[in-house]
Design a protein around this motif. Structure first.
Motif, PDB file in Angstrom:
ATOM      1  N   THR A   1       0.826  -1.192   0.000  1.00 30.97           N
ATOM      2  CA  THR A   1       0.000   0.000   0.000  1.00 30.97           C
ATOM      3  C   THR A   1       0.865   1.249   0.000  1.00 30.97           C
ATOM      4  O   THR A   1       1.815   1.361   0.767  1.00 30.97           O
ATOM      5  CB  THR A   1      -0.918   0.005   1.234  1.00 30.97           C
ATOM      6  OG1 THR A   1      -1.750  -1.149   1.179  1.00 30.97           O
ATOM      7  CG2 THR A   1      -1.784   1.243   1.254  1.00 30.97           C
ATOM      8  N   THR A   2       0.530   2.212  -0.866  1.00 30.53           N
ATOM      9  CA  THR A   2       1.290   3.452  -0.941  1.00 30.53           C
ATOM     10  C   THR A   2       0.416   4.652  -0.618  1.00 30.53           C
ATOM     11  O   THR A   2       0.833   5.775  -0.840  1.00 30.53           O
ATOM     12  CB  THR A   2       1.902   3.620  -2.339  1.00 30.53           C
ATOM     13  OG1 THR A   2       0.849   3.582  -3.316  1.00 30.53           O
ATOM     14  CG2 THR A   2       2.908   2.524  -2.629  1.00 30.53           C
ATOM     15  N   TYR A   3      -0.789   4.445  -0.148  1.00 32.20           N
ATOM     16  CA  TYR A   3      -1.670   5.550   0.199  1.00 32.20           C
ATOM     17  C   TYR A   3      -2.651   5.118   1.268  1.00 32.20           C
ATOM     18  O   TYR A   3      -2.867   3.937   1.514  1.00 32.20           O
ATOM     19  CB  TYR A   3      -2.424   6.057  -1.037  1.00 32.20           C
ATOM     20  CG  TYR A   3      -3.140   4.971  -1.801  1.00 32.20           C
ATOM     21  CD1 TYR A   3      -4.389   4.493  -1.395  1.00 32.20           C
ATOM     22  CD2 TYR A   3      -2.575   4.403  -2.939  1.00 32.20           C
ATOM     23  CE1 TYR A   3      -5.040   3.494  -2.084  1.00 32.20           C
ATOM     24  CE2 TYR A   3      -3.223   3.394  -3.631  1.00 32.20           C
ATOM     25  CZ  TYR A   3      -4.454   2.945  -3.206  1.00 32.20           C
ATOM     26  OH  TYR A   3      -5.089   1.945  -3.892  1.00 32.20           O
ATOM     27  N   VAL A   4      -3.264   6.111   1.917  1.00 39.61           N
ATOM     28  CA  VAL A   4      -4.311   5.880   2.902  1.00 39.61           C
ATOM     29  C   VAL A   4      -5.638   6.306   2.272  1.00 39.61           C
ATOM     30  O   VAL A   4      -5.761   7.407   1.753  1.00 39.61           O
ATOM     31  CB  VAL A   4      -4.053   6.684   4.196  1.00 39.61           C
ATOM     32  CG1 VAL A   4      -5.229   6.534   5.157  1.00 39.61           C
ATOM     33  CG2 VAL A   4      -2.757   6.222   4.848  1.00 39.61           C
ATOM     34  N   THR A   5      -6.628   5.420   2.327  1.00 42.53           N
ATOM     35  CA  THR A   5      -7.925   5.667   1.702  1.00 42.53           C
ATOM     36  C   THR A   5      -8.960   5.975   2.777  1.00 42.53           C
ATOM     37  O   THR A   5      -9.100   5.228   3.748  1.00 42.53           O
ATOM     38  CB  THR A   5      -8.377   4.445   0.891  1.00 42.53           C
ATOM     39  OG1 THR A   5      -7.394   4.159  -0.104  1.00 42.53           O
ATOM     40  CG2 THR A   5      -9.714   4.702   0.216  1.00 42.53           C
ATOM     41  N   THR A   6      -9.677   7.071   2.608  1.00 43.97           N
ATOM     42  CA  THR A   6     -10.646   7.544   3.601  1.00 43.97           C
ATOM     43  C   THR A   6     -11.963   7.870   2.913  1.00 43.97           C
ATOM     44  O   THR A   6     -11.981   8.487   1.848  1.00 43.97           O
ATOM     45  CB  THR A   6     -10.118   8.808   4.317  1.00 43.97           C
ATOM     46  OG1 THR A   6      -8.873   8.499   4.939  1.00 43.97           O
ATOM     47  CG2 THR A   6     -11.103   9.289   5.381  1.00 43.97           C
ATOM     48  N   GLN A   7     -13.073   7.460   3.544  1.00 40.52           N
ATOM     49  CA  GLN A   7     -14.389   7.829   3.038  1.00 40.52           C
ATOM     50  C   GLN A   7     -14.839   9.110   3.727  1.00 40.52           C
ATOM     51  O   GLN A   7     -14.776   9.228   4.949  1.00 40.52           O
ATOM     52  CB  GLN A   7     -15.417   6.732   3.283  1.00 40.52           C
ATOM     53  CG  GLN A   7     -16.776   7.053   2.660  1.00 40.52           C
ATOM     54  CD  GLN A   7     -17.842   6.021   2.979  1.00 40.52           C
ATOM     55  OE1 GLN A   7     -18.170   5.797   4.131  1.00 40.52           O
ATOM     56  NE2 GLN A   7     -18.373   5.381   1.940  1.00 40.52           N
ATOM     57  N   VAL A   8     -15.297  10.064   2.936  1.00 42.42           N
ATOM     58  CA  VAL A   8     -15.706  11.378   3.448  1.00 42.42           C
ATOM     59  C   VAL A   8     -17.159  11.636   3.078  1.00 42.42           C
ATOM     60  O   VAL A   8     -17.558  11.438   1.926  1.00 42.42           O
ATOM     61  CB  VAL A   8     -14.801  12.488   2.870  1.00 42.42           C
ATOM     62  CG1 VAL A   8     -15.290  13.871   3.302  1.00 42.42           C
ATOM     63  CG2 VAL A   8     -13.357  12.269   3.305  1.00 42.42           C
ATOM     64  N   THR A   9     -17.941  12.075   4.063  1.00 45.03           N
ATOM     65  CA  THR A   9     -19.343  12.458   3.843  1.00 45.03           C
ATOM     66  C   THR A   9     -19.528  13.876   4.358  1.00 45.03           C
ATOM     67  O   THR A   9     -19.173  14.173   5.499  1.00 45.03           O
ATOM     68  CB  THR A   9     -20.305  11.512   4.577  1.00 45.03           C
ATOM     69  OG1 THR A   9     -20.057  10.164   4.172  1.00 45.03           O
ATOM     70  CG2 THR A   9     -21.756  11.873   4.274  1.00 45.03           C
ATOM     71  N   ALA A  10     -20.074  14.762   3.511  1.00 48.62           N
ATOM     72  CA  ALA A  10     -20.214  16.175   3.891  1.00 48.62           C
ATOM     73  C   ALA A  10     -21.640  16.660   3.691  1.00 48.62           C
ATOM     74  O   ALA A  10     -22.329  16.259   2.751  1.00 48.62           O
ATOM     75  CB  ALA A  10     -19.256  17.042   3.075  1.00 48.62           C
ATOM     76  N   PHE A  11     -22.058  17.540   4.600  1.00 50.77           N
ATOM     77  CA  PHE A  11     -23.320  18.266   4.473  1.00 50.77           C
ATOM     78  C   PHE A  11     -22.985  19.747   4.609  1.00 50.77           C
ATOM     79  O   PHE A  11     -22.293  20.153   5.547  1.00 50.77           O
ATOM     80  CB  PHE A  11     -24.319  17.824   5.540  1.00 50.77           C
ATOM     81  CG  PHE A  11     -24.695  16.374   5.416  1.00 50.77           C
ATOM     82  CD1 PHE A  11     -25.701  15.976   4.545  1.00 50.77           C
ATOM     83  CD2 PHE A  11     -24.022  15.401   6.140  1.00 50.77           C
ATOM     84  CE1 PHE A  11     -26.045  14.634   4.413  1.00 50.77           C
ATOM     85  CE2 PHE A  11     -24.349  14.065   6.012  1.00 50.77           C
ATOM     86  CZ  PHE A  11     -25.371  13.676   5.148  1.00 50.77           C
ATOM     87  N   SER A  12     -23.473  20.549   3.655  1.00 49.95           N
ATOM     88  CA  SER A  12     -22.984  21.915   3.562  1.00 49.95           C
ATOM     89  C   SER A  12     -24.092  22.916   3.277  1.00 49.95           C
ATOM     90  O   SER A  12     -24.985  22.673   2.466  1.00 49.95           O
ATOM     91  CB  SER A  12     -21.925  22.002   2.447  1.00 49.95           C
ATOM     92  OG  SER A  12     -21.494  23.331   2.252  1.00 49.95           O
ATOM     93  N   ASP A  13     -24.002  24.044   3.979  1.00 48.08           N
ATOM     94  CA  ASP A  13     -24.790  25.230   3.659  1.00 48.08           C
ATOM     95  C   ASP A  13     -23.841  26.424   3.734  1.00 48.08           C
ATOM     96  O   ASP A  13     -24.136  27.442   4.345  1.00 48.08           O
ATOM     97  CB  ASP A  13     -25.960  25.370   4.639  1.00 48.08           C
ATOM     98  CG  ASP A  13     -26.918  26.492   4.235  1.00 48.08           C
ATOM     99  OD1 ASP A  13     -26.894  26.885   3.041  1.00 48.08           O
ATOM    100  OD2 ASP A  13     -27.655  27.000   5.105  1.00 48.08           O
ATOM    101  N   TRP A  14     -22.686  26.251   3.120  1.00 50.34           N
ATOM    102  CA  TRP A  14     -21.600  27.215   3.258  1.00 50.34           C
ATOM    103  C   TRP A  14     -21.783  28.391   2.313  1.00 50.34           C
ATOM    104  O   TRP A  14     -22.021  28.232   1.130  1.00 50.34           O
ATOM    105  CB  TRP A  14     -20.266  26.543   2.981  1.00 50.34           C
ATOM    106  CG  TRP A  14     -19.105  27.472   3.178  1.00 50.34           C
ATOM    107  CD1 TRP A  14     -18.422  28.158   2.227  1.00 50.34           C
ATOM    108  CD2 TRP A  14     -18.526  27.825   4.424  1.00 50.34           C
ATOM    109  NE1 TRP A  14     -17.426  28.921   2.797  1.00 50.34           N
ATOM    110  CE2 TRP A  14     -17.478  28.734   4.146  1.00 50.34           C
ATOM    111  CE3 TRP A  14     -18.777  27.464   5.749  1.00 50.34           C
ATOM    112  CZ2 TRP A  14     -16.680  29.284   5.151  1.00 50.34           C
ATOM    113  CZ3 TRP A  14     -17.985  28.007   6.742  1.00 50.34           C
ATOM    114  CH2 TRP A  14     -16.953  28.907   6.445  1.00 50.34           C
ATOM    115  N   SER A  15     -21.626  29.592   2.861  1.00 52.32           N
ATOM    116  CA  SER A  15     -21.692  30.802   2.041  1.00 52.32           C
ATOM    117  C   SER A  15     -20.660  31.825   2.485  1.00 52.32           C
ATOM    118  O   SER A  15     -20.715  32.984   2.092  1.00 52.32           O
ATOM    119  CB  SER A  15     -23.090  31.422   2.109  1.00 52.32           C
ATOM    120  OG  SER A  15     -23.418  31.760   3.457  1.00 52.32           O
TER     121      SER A  15
END
Length: 232
Positions: A25-39
């Motif tokens: 393995t040459t990388y780290v794999t991560t699952q990302v979940t986002a919820f956004s109301d960014w302004s």
């Protein structure tokens, strides 16, 4: 959010394979979940960390806040006193351990001496043979980081992102730089986005500055931050 047992088994099996192949393995794999109301704009990205009452003197949390602060700084966030901050940033984190059992073959070679057979046929017609399978158990650790950003004046939640990865690393503090960088890669991403982020390791085993993200966003994806590479 509940995960049914088949999904959980599949996740653990994938993590088990990650452990078995960790040497390659040459990388780290991560699952990302986002919820956004960014302004927000770059000019208003001032923040302070917020804590629950029983976390005021938590050294572990202080360590993780410094890691997250470094990633926030890469996205034009500036840490200030709480009274001057436009945003409050709260962290949640944890680690869970499981055991995964994998059936591995046991090989038997009835001809221990070299066999001079056909070219490119070093084993000849007799072996080695998988004569049996032995169950091997491996520990799997799931690491979690949640970053929640709210407006200090109104309490409105404007960004909530969760990063999760699994593997043979038993230390949450070692996994935290990968979780933080993955969680905030390409900030801000769209609402309801679920994607996979891969962070390569450098030749010394540390985290590379390059970030590759895959996954479909329901809204137009923003331009990647400096040093990051997004693959849609």
């Amino acid at each position: 959010m509940k995960i049914n047992r088949w999904t959980r088994r599949a996740t653990l099996l994938l993590a088990a394979l990650t452990v078995l192949l960790s040497g390659c393995t040459t990388y780290v794999t991560t699952q990302v979940t986002a919820f956004s109301d960014w302004s927000g704009s770059d000019a208003t990205r001032t923040y302070a960390f917020t804590r629950a009452g029983d976390q005021q003197n938590n050294l572990e949390l202080s360590t993780y806040e410094r890691i997250v602060a470094n990633e926030l700084a890469a996205h034009a966030f500036r840490q200030v006193d709480t009274a001057q901050a436009r945003y409050l940033v709260g962290l949640s984190y944890g680690i869970r351990s499981d055991m995964v059992t994998v059936a591995e073959p046991v090989y038997y070679n009835p001809w221990p001496t070299p066999y001079w057979g056909r070219p490119f046929d070093p084993w000849g017609p007799w072996g080695p043979f998988p004569t049996a399978y032995v169950n091997q158990s491996y520990p799997i650790f799931t690491h979690l980081l949640g970053v929640r950003i709210t407006e200090r004046a109104t309490g409105k939640e404007v960004y909530n992102v969760t990063a999760r990865n699994s593997g043979g690393e038993s230390s949450l503090v070692r996994a935290m730089p990968y979780l933080a960088r993955s969680a905030l890669a390409d900030f801000p991403i769209g609402n309801g986005v679920v994607r996979t982020v891969k962070i390569p390791l450098d030749k010394n085993g540390g985290a590379s500055n390059e970030v590759a993200a895959t996954g479909a966003a329901p809204a137009a994806a923003p331009a990647p931050a400096s040093g990051a590479k997004a693959v849609q």
